[in-house]
Design a protein around this motif. Structure first.
Motif, short mmCIF file in Angstrom:
data_model
loop_
_atom_site.label_atom_id
_atom_site.label_comp_id
_atom_site.label_asym_id
_atom_site.label_seq_id
_atom_site.Cartn_x
_atom_site.Cartn_y
_atom_site.Cartn_z
N LEU A 11 -64.35 77.26 -15.13
CA LEU A 11 -63.60 76.45 -16.09
C LEU A 11 -64.15 76.62 -17.49
N ASP A 46 -62.24 82.56 -13.97
CA ASP A 46 -62.37 81.44 -13.04
C ASP A 46 -62.36 81.93 -11.60
N GLY A 60 -58.86 79.41 -8.45
CA GLY A 60 -59.32 79.47 -9.83
C GLY A 60 -58.31 80.06 -10.78
N ILE A 63 -56.05 77.28 -12.54
CA ILE A 63 -56.93 76.40 -13.33
C ILE A 63 -57.48 77.15 -14.53
N GLY A 64 -57.93 78.38 -14.30
CA GLY A 64 -58.45 79.19 -15.39
C GLY A 64 -57.38 79.52 -16.42
N ALA A 67 -56.76 76.34 -18.45
CA ALA A 67 -57.90 76.07 -19.33
C ALA A 67 -57.93 77.03 -20.50
N SER A 108 -71.81 76.54 -20.19
CA SER A 108 -71.09 76.35 -18.94
C SER A 108 -71.63 77.25 -17.84
N ALA A 115 -69.01 72.14 -18.64
CA ALA A 115 -67.60 72.50 -18.77
C ALA A 115 -66.72 71.25 -18.84
N LEU A 119 -64.17 70.39 -21.77
CA LEU A 119 -62.76 70.11 -21.48
C LEU A 119 -62.33 68.78 -22.11
#
Length: 144
Positions: A11, A46, A60, A63-64, A67, A108, A115, A119
């Motif tokens: 992330l 990710d 991932g 989500i990656g 992000a 991170s 992270a 965020l």
């Protein structure tokens, strides 16, 4: 390392990739190309962090990608806002955003829970910039 820390690492690296690619503040076709590169890089980073710990990469990827898109948009808007106010200092602001992206990525990677801090900070910055932009034209709307 467990799945949670590997996810945090991914992330943070995805956020950093998005911020670094958004730092030039480009819009239009160049901005779209940079956004696509950021999304692909964020998803790959990710997923890669998850596979290093023998977990499947596919959780991932979305989500990656999200992000990286968030990091890109916040970095681009900050850089573009600075560029519109003062042309000479835009390069300095872009360099500062790229440096912050490098710091977010490094922290991170070595301290994975950082992270979450990054965020939360990016979400807060995005919301604050949006509110400020809406408040800017509030007086004009009341004249109708």
């Amino acid at each position: 390392m467990d799945l949670l820390f590997a996810g945090f690492q991914g992330l943070g690296l995805a956020l950093a990739a998005g911020m670094a690619l958004g730092a030039p503040g480009r819009r239009g076709t160049a901005g779209t190309v940079l956004l696509v590169i950021a999304i692909v890089a964020g998803a790959a980073l990710d997923g890669l962090m998850l596979t290093t710990e023998d977990h499947p990469a596919w959780p991932g990827w979305p989500i990656g990608a999200l992000a990286a898109a968030l990091g890109f948009y916040v970095g681009r808007e900050v850089a573009a806002g600075a560029g519109s106010r003062s042309g000479a200092d835009a390069g300095v602001v872009s360099a500062m955003i790229a440096g912050a992206a490098l710091l977010v990525g490094a922290l991170s990677y070595f301290v994975p829970p950082f992270a979450l801090v990054a965020l939360i900070a990016l979400v807060w910055l995005a919301i604050a910039r949006r509110r400020r932009g809406q408040r800017k034209y509030e007086g004009l709307r009341t004249l109708r």
